[in-house]
Enzyme design. Sequence first.
Site, short mmCIF file in Angstrom:
data_model
loop_
_atom_site.label_atom_id
_atom_site.label_comp_id
_atom_site.label_asym_id
_atom_site.label_seq_id
_atom_site.Cartn_x
_atom_site.Cartn_y
_atom_site.Cartn_z
N LYS A 125 -49.60 19.87 -18.67
CA LYS A 125 -49.78 20.64 -17.43
C LYS A 125 -50.60 19.79 -16.47
O LYS A 125 -51.48 19.03 -16.88
CB LYS A 125 -50.56 21.92 -17.74
CG LYS A 125 -50.41 22.98 -16.71
CD LYS A 125 -49.15 23.78 -16.94
CE LYS A 125 -48.93 24.86 -15.92
NZ LYS A 125 -47.73 25.65 -16.19
N GLY A 184 -45.23 43.80 -11.07
CA GLY A 184 -44.95 42.51 -10.42
C GLY A 184 -43.45 42.34 -10.23
O GLY A 184 -42.78 41.70 -11.05
N GLY A 229 -41.40 40.46 -8.83
CA GLY A 229 -41.12 39.14 -8.25
C GLY A 229 -39.97 38.48 -9.00
O GLY A 229 -39.09 39.16 -9.53
N VAL A 270 -39.59 36.99 -11.88
CA VAL A 270 -39.36 37.37 -13.28
C VAL A 270 -39.06 38.87 -13.38
O VAL A 270 -38.08 39.29 -13.99
CB VAL A 270 -40.60 37.04 -14.15
CG1 VAL A 270 -40.44 37.56 -15.57
CG2 VAL A 270 -40.85 35.53 -14.17
N GLY A 271 -39.90 39.69 -12.73
CA GLY A 271 -39.81 41.14 -12.86
C GLY A 271 -38.49 41.71 -12.36
O GLY A 271 -37.87 42.54 -13.01
#
Length: 377
Positions: free
Chosen positions: A77, A177, A179, A181-182
Amino acid sequence: MSDIFGFADELGPTKVIHVYEPSVQLRGILVIDNVAAGPSIGGVRMAPDVSVEECFRLARAMTMKNAAAELAHGGGKAVLVGDPKMPRDDKERLLRTMASSLRNVEDYIFAPDMGTDEDCMAWVRDEIGRVVGLPRVLGGIPLDEIGATGWGLAHSAEVAAEFVGLELDGARIAVQGFGAVGKHAARFLKQKGAVLIGASDSRGTVHNPKGLDVDALWELKLEGCSVVDYTDGTRGDTDAIIDLDCEIWIPAARPDVINENNVDRLRTRLVMQGANIPATLEAESILHERGVLCVPDFIANAGGVICAAMEYQRAGESAVFPVIEDKIRRNTRSVLERAQRNNAPPREVAIELATERVHRAMDYRRYAVFSGAPGFV
Ligand code: NAD
């Protein structure tokens, strides 16, 4: 920074690099956690308050996620200090400088994360080439547009439902959420017969026990509105989503949204973790004791990274859906079967399973042989 060694264990991190270029105000950290399975993939997160600790945790989470999904990649990361909404030219300069500083670090493949997007990845590719999450015009697969993570989450939910004796047809879902993903999770679960009864975003919650129109909510979000602008439902504050009575509760927003202070309010049978670390460990353990099944983030939401790894192999867009479906269904089943056998929380079992896979990959490496076979160290 002084505590770098405090984070190290038998898996990693293998490299920690401080990237600093004062002439363009670049400050960043790259943590490459484990590369036994192959070069690490993990997003570049840009925010004003990113920390080294966060970078360590996220890099390890990627090792677990990539190993669980049996990808030929380890975990890493990068974090970059800055306001993601800074002027585009400044952002481009930062990303290009970061990429060229890490030109020779071949065991890290750049990917998008919070605060970075496909344009950022296009700049990285122009500098060094080693990147996923590119725009379609450069051969990328736009994973948020096609709903790679939501697709995997819906399949994981279908498998998990069997373990709590739940039929998806008619199951009530609530999404925190709405967005990338949701909304895709809601769309794919609707295709399996589930009914979205509540959705929230950063402005509030909308609820209708008879069902919300997923397409209409989606249109509102595309227009830049909030779910609370949907008229056929009751509105509440952002927190109200937690209290909704449902069969499947999907956190798809922020970390630690379920914690010791609010976990008793959840009234659901299944928690499908779309967001990364959406519940504290204590909250997950309380849910486990109450018999609420939680499918851990890195098992349920791996669709995005599976898609990214396939993009790296130059797979076509249509090839990714069956692979995500197959990997996530198999993994969900293995984790939940083992959890059931051992009466253990699914996260504990998922970590065990992923760690075993990393160890097996490490056994093929020349140095630091893990399982006791003769090595050089
Ligand atoms: P996104 O920005 O597209 O959507 C996030 C949504 O959450 C937005 O609608 C936002 O308004 C809402 N939100 C923010 N704060 C909220 C709050 N306190 N309460 C309710 N809603 C709130 O982000 P995304 O890509 O959908 O990612 C969501 C989560 O899933 C993040 O934790 C991300 O790290 C994780 N994740 C994303 C992917 C992916 O493929 N995009 C893959 C794995 C994990």
